[in-house]
Design an enzyme around this catalytic site. Sequence first.
Site: not given
Ligand code: TYD
Length: 136
Positions: A52
């Site tokens: 992302h």
């Molecule tokens: P995501 O940012 O997609 O993780 P990565 O980039 O590490 O794969 O987040 C994964 C899940 O966690 C998504 O459902 C959102 C949640 N999340 C939060 O609730 N708070 C946060 O600070 C972060 C980074 C993620």
Amino acid sequence: MSIHDCYLLDLPQITNPRGNLTFIEGGVHVPFEIRRVYYLYDVPGGAERGGHAHKALQQLIIAMSGSFDVVLDDGREKRRFHLNRSYTGLYVCPMIWRELDNFSSGSVCMVLASNLYDEGDYYRNYQDYLRARGLR
Ligand code: TYD
């Protein structure tokens, strides 16, 4: 904003035979005020994270333990960074697509972020991201 606006940043290190110490002050050692910290751990071998971009969020990504790779992509160019030091962070500016992979077992990825969690700040679809950059 391009991947050339992202860079590796060495944090202060107080070395000592009894163990080393690193500290991070918001706005001093990172170019933003820290409003959130999160970390990835227990990442299974072969897993990929990220996938992302953020509209406005700035981040510093640090391998607190073990190692992993961060691939930055601005729609024109890509660069792979291997992070394996707890005193080196990768600064990621807004509007950069990132993927994290190649996690070693037991690795911990800590992320310092310039803002609170906001799903509205994400591009989760690569085509949408390219369109927002005017590249499609
Ligand atoms: P995501 O940012 O997609 O993780 P990565 O980039 O590490 O794969 O987040 C994964 C899940 O966690 C998504 O459902 C959102 C949640 N999340 C939060 O609730 N708070 C946060 O600070 C972060 C980074 C993620």
